[in-house]
Design an enzyme around this catalytic site. Structure first.
Site, mmCIF file in Angstrom:
data_model
loop_
_atom_site.group_PDB
_atom_site.id
_atom_site.type_symbol
_atom_site.label_atom_id
_atom_site.label_comp_id
_atom_site.label_asym_id
_atom_site.label_seq_id
_atom_site.Cartn_x
_atom_site.Cartn_y
_atom_site.Cartn_z
ATOM 1 N N HIS A 60 19.627 45.544 7.428
ATOM 2 C CA HIS A 60 19.327 44.181 7.367
ATOM 3 C C HIS A 60 19.427 43.764 8.971
ATOM 4 C CE1 HIS A 60 19.327 44.819 3.143
ATOM 5 N NE2 HIS A 60 20.586 44.204 3.067
ATOM 6 N N ASP B 178 13.679 46.853 2.414
ATOM 7 C CA ASP B 178 14.769 45.900 2.949
ATOM 8 C C ASP B 178 14.463 44.822 2.464
ATOM 9 O OD1 ASP B 178 16.451 44.558 4.728
ATOM 10 O OD2 ASP B 178 16.376 46.100 5.876
ATOM 11 N N HIS B 179 15.429 44.265 1.503
ATOM 12 C CA HIS B 179 14.970 42.876 0.978
ATOM 13 C C HIS B 179 14.923 41.640 2.010
ATOM 14 C CE1 HIS B 179 19.223 42.235 0.361
ATOM 15 N NE2 HIS B 179 19.090 40.983 0.144
#
Ligand code: BG6
Length: 495
Positions: A245, A182-183
């Site tokens: 996010h 999950d960047h």
């Protein structure tokens, strides 16, 4: 510690994410001296290319999107990096592709210690299973300590498919080998939330229901769906942003202090938050969830098209490009504190921030009229852009009488630090090092799906009547304002 010998294989190596994020991040890591001396970066894709073609693709990516310009005459760095690049063309649904990949990797590996192998799956979700099967059958994942896979989101399409994918993965490989990315967790400002909360004594004592009135998490984008209509039509804002996010941001705001900064310890504390989120009853979805879709409008001085007019989008699409949720965390710390989450495309500004709104003081002893401008304390953690933290408090306005005025204390990353690395640099390096702290464990992903599943179901059952319901360049549908107004609150104008 970075292992001395690493082979990084990029499935989807010729694709969009590789071009925009992965290759530039790898080159920047190389420039900063973070990659091991013995590293190979092997692209795998369907596109007809040889090693030279992949090197040109990589050079173009690093030149246009990396933090360092790679190709000036004096720059030896690019040549050294280019030497590490290789390409294997192939169809990942065919076993022979993996045979050739293994032969290539073996040929590239230096004599001596067996390399660590990181397989990065930047591919459409339906290719994850065939790739894991192919790698397993080619014995490329046999070494539990030295081989791992990184999986890009979306991880599943809903709770059921995420569970099925997890089952398939754990039938073949060990959970410790799976790095679900999950960047947002790689963003410095997001990681800093742990430092801010748990390395300072000032805030944690007031970080609970006794002092916090509510929390708002906003992730606003100005971009529309761009060229990703094909993917986005089947996803929508809830799947694309909230399930991952925004819920991760919620975890970082709400989690208990970890005992040690270790992968499972941090992940346990985060998953506790998701498990404590009060399940949304199907008949309450309309009270706590709002969806929206952008119409045409003006943004940045230009007219932009409606979502339904974007390429690869159904002209009658019911996909949401905006989602807002009200969540409650049923535990001791957060009893009765609402968390309002919202995200949308084509908002007036690109801004992501977490606002913690504190309760009013119990008694205001100031003379009549002194506190007309008074506002409760608010802490804003600005995730991007203009990264920083702002604390709003009251001051006396200079002058003969006691007049209160809200002022702000501000911390700006730019003033305190050098340019931070990109999220993908951090996460790629962690994957290379075998540090899973910032990656998602199966139970985190599944519990996050559990949180949003009732909303997905309710929305699937009742198509929206009024899409599009917000104009591009506005802060989303009126229903989202009403949701907060119902609680006597309103969305904050981002700083
Ligand atoms: C991605 C979503 O995960 O995050 C995109 O799929 C979104 O739709 C992007 O635009 C936002 O990331 P960032 O880092 O630009 O905030």
């Amino acid at each position: 510690r970075v292992p001395p010998t690493v082979q990084l294989v990029l499935f989807g190596g010729g694709g969009d994410l590789a071009h925009r994020k992965l290759v530039p991040a790898l080159y920047d890591l190389h420039r900063e001296g973070h990659l091991p001396a013995e590293v190979d970066v092997v692209g795998v894709d369907m596109a007809e290319m040889d090693d030279g073609g992949f090197a040109s693709f990589a050079c173009d990516a690093a030149t246009s999107l990396g933090r360092f310009f790679p190709k000036d005459a004096a720059n030896q760095d690019w040549d050294a990096f280019e030497e590490r690049l290789a390409y294997v063309q192939g169809d990942v649904t065919q076993a022979e592709t993996f045979e050739r990949l293994r032969e290539r990797l073996d040929a590239l590996a230096p004599d001596g210690e067996a390399p660590h192998r990181v397989f990065y799956l930047s591919v459409a979700p339906f290719l994850v299973e065939p790739i894991v099967r192919g790698l397993t059958e080619a014995h490329l994942l046999d070494d539990i300590v030295r081989s791992r896979i990184v999986i890009e989101k979306p991880f599943g399409h809903d709770l059921e498919s995420a569970r099925a994918l997890d089952r398939t993965l754990t039938e073949t490989i060990d959970e410790s080998q799976v790095y679900r990315i999950d960047h947002y967790l790689g963003k410095e400002t997001v990681q800093n939330m742990l430092a801010f909360r748990f390395a300072n004594v000032l805030f944690e004592p007031i970080w609970d229901a006794r002092y916090v009135d509510h929390v708002q998490i906003t992730v606003a984008e100005t971009v529309g769906v761009e060229h990703r209509g094909g993917y986005y039509e089947g996803a929508g804002a809830l799947r694309d942003m909230v399930q991952n996010h925004l819920l991760q941001l919620l975890c970082l705001v709400a989690m208990e202090p970890p005992v040690a900064f270790q992968a499972d310890e941090v992940r346990n504390k985060k998953v506790d938050v998701l498990r404590a989120v009060r399940p949304i009853a199907p008949d309450r979805v309309h009270e706590v969830a709002v969806r929206g879709q952008y119409g045409s409008g003006f943004l940045g001085g230009a007219e932009v098209p409606a979502y339904r007019a974007e390429p690869n989008v159904d002209p009658h699409s019911t996909t949401e490009t905006y989602a807002a949720l009200k969540l409650e965390v049923d535990n001791w710390r957060w009893h009765g504190v609402p968390f309002y989450l919202r995200t949308g495309k084509r908002m007036p500004r690109r801004v992501s921030e977490v606002s913690v709104q504190f309760r009013p003081v119990p008694h205001r002893a100031f003379p009549a009229g002194a506190d007309e401008a008074w506002q409760p304390n608010r802490l804003v953690i600005r995730i991007q852009p203009d990264e920083g933290i702002v604390l709003r408090f009251q001051a006396k306005r200079p002058g003969p009488s006691m007049l209160l005025h809200p002022v702000a204390m501000r911390f700006d990353y730019d003033d305190a630090f050098e340019t931070p690395p990109e999220a993908y640099e951090t996460l790629l390096l962690d994957a290379i090092r075998g540090d899973a702290t910032l990656f998602m464990r199966a139970d985190q992903v599944e519990t996050a799906w559990e949180v949003v599943q009732p909303v997905l179901d309710a929305w699937a059952d009742s198509p929206p009547a009024e899409f599009p319901n917000y104009a591009s360049g506005t802060w989303g549908p009126a229903a989202a304002d009403r949701m907060l107004a119902h609680d006597g609150r309103s969305w904050f104008e981002p700083l």
